[in-house]
Design an enzyme around this catalytic site. Structure first.
Site, PDB file in Angstrom:
ATOM      1  N   ASP A  35      13.059  66.333  26.149  1.00 18.58           N
ATOM      2  CA  ASP A  35      12.326  65.122  26.504  1.00 18.58           C
ATOM      3  C   ASP A  35      10.869  65.287  26.057  1.00 18.58           C
ATOM      4  O   ASP A  35      10.260  66.352  26.238  1.00 18.58           O
ATOM      5  CB  ASP A  35      12.402  64.877  28.019  1.00 18.58           C
ATOM      6  N   ASN A  92      19.432  57.459  34.921  1.00 18.35           N
ATOM      7  CA  ASN A  92      18.729  56.268  35.397  1.00 18.35           C
ATOM      8  C   ASN A  92      19.450  55.054  34.822  1.00 18.35           C
ATOM      9  O   ASN A  92      19.688  54.989  33.609  1.00 18.35           O
ATOM     10  CB  ASN A  92      17.267  56.288  34.946  1.00 18.35           C
ATOM     11  N   HIS A 105      21.920  58.040  28.429  1.00 23.06           N
ATOM     12  CA  HIS A 105      21.444  59.414  28.298  1.00 23.06           C
ATOM     13  C   HIS A 105      21.462  60.104  29.650  1.00 23.06           C
ATOM     14  O   HIS A 105      21.104  59.515  30.659  1.00 23.06           O
ATOM     15  CB  HIS A 105      20.030  59.479  27.702  1.00 23.06           C
TER      16      HIS A 105
HETATM   17  P1  5GP Z   1      14.734  56.820  31.028  1.00 26.67           P
HETATM   18  O1  5GP Z   1      13.377  56.455  31.588  1.00 26.67           O
HETATM   19  O2  5GP Z   1      15.279  55.693  30.187  1.00 26.67           O
HETATM   20  O3  5GP Z   1      15.729  57.318  32.040  1.00 26.67           O
HETATM   21  O4  5GP Z   1      14.508  58.066  30.087  1.00 26.67           O
HETATM   22  C1  5GP Z   1      13.948  57.956  28.814  1.00 26.67           C
HETATM   23  C2  5GP Z   1      13.326  59.287  28.509  1.00 26.67           C
HETATM   24  O5  5GP Z   1      13.084  59.343  27.127  1.00 26.67           O
HETATM   25  C3  5GP Z   1      11.991  59.533  29.220  1.00 26.67           C
HETATM   26  O6  5GP Z   1      12.090  60.677  30.054  1.00 26.67           O
HETATM   27  C4  5GP Z   1      10.999  59.727  28.063  1.00 26.67           C
HETATM   28  O7  5GP Z   1      10.035  60.731  28.322  1.00 26.67           O
HETATM   29  C5  5GP Z   1      11.909  60.081  26.915  1.00 26.67           C
HETATM   30  N1  5GP Z   1      11.398  59.682  25.614  1.00 26.67           N
HETATM   31  C6  5GP Z   1      10.803  58.483  25.307  1.00 26.67           C
HETATM   32  N2  5GP Z   1      10.485  58.452  23.988  1.00 26.67           N
HETATM   33  C7  5GP Z   1      10.885  59.652  23.481  1.00 26.67           C
HETATM   34  C8  5GP Z   1      10.824  60.209  22.152  1.00 26.67           C
HETATM   35  O8  5GP Z   1      10.361  59.600  21.182  1.00 26.67           O
HETATM   36  N3  5GP Z   1      11.316  61.469  22.000  1.00 26.67           N
HETATM   37  C9  5GP Z   1      11.857  62.175  23.050  1.00 26.67           C
HETATM   38  N4  5GP Z   1      12.303  63.409  22.773  1.00 26.67           N
HETATM   39  N5  5GP Z   1      11.933  61.670  24.292  1.00 26.67           N
HETATM   40  C10 5GP Z   1      11.466  60.421  24.498  1.00 26.67           C
END
Ligand code: 5GP
Ligand code: ZN
Length: 119
Positions: A35, A92, A105
């Site tokens: 992440d 989430n 994810h």
């Molecule tokens: P969500 O909030 O949808 O459950 O999780 C999305 C996750 O993707 C977040 O924890 C965020 O930090 C991560 N994330 C967002 N953009 C990027 C990216 O460009 N690269 C990586 N490796 N993680 C990302």
């Protein structure tokens, strides 16, 4: 069509290699990468290569692929050596629960104490 890459999806771009990521594991059907904004010493995202908007939609459409994601989450935890102490697998689901990327994810979090219930 269900599972097809979406042009506006960040994680589809990571699968395609169009956006760089620190990949730690890859199978024929999944990718695991660190992440970008880690919330724990180990914070890795495990995604199916196919696009589904969330974990429940993925499991309904392709239960075997949902199982691949869960199995890889466990493999990541073992690779990172957080499995003995315990770790958390989080999906989430929906904006109100903090989902910001609408490509299914699993967050694999470990390497620190994890409160229950989560915030
Ligand atoms: P969500 O909030 O949808 O459950 O999780 C999305 C996750 O993707 C977040 O924890 C965020 O930090 C991560 N994330 C967002 N953009 C990027 C990216 O460009 N690269 C990586 N490796 N993680 C990302
Ligand atoms: Zn996608």
């Amino acid at each position: 069509m269900a599972g097809e890459p979406q042009a506006d999806c960040l994680f589809c771009k990571i699968v395609a290699g169009e956006v760089p990521a620190t990949v730690v594991r890859e199978t024929g059907t999944t990718v695991a990468f660190r992440d970008i904004n880690p919330q724990a010493p180990t914070h890795i995202l495990v995604i199916p290569k196919a696009h589904y908007r969330d974990a429940a939609v993925l499991a309904a459409a392709e239960p075997g692929l949902a199982a691949d994601v869960l199995r890889e989450a466990g493999a990541v935890a073992a690779d990172e050596k957080v499995d003995d102490r315990g770790y958390r697998i989080i999906f989430n689901t929906g904006a109100g629960a903090g989902q910001t990327v609408f490509h299914a994810h699993a967050h694999v979090l470990g390497g620190r104490g994890l409160d229950w219930p989560p915030g």
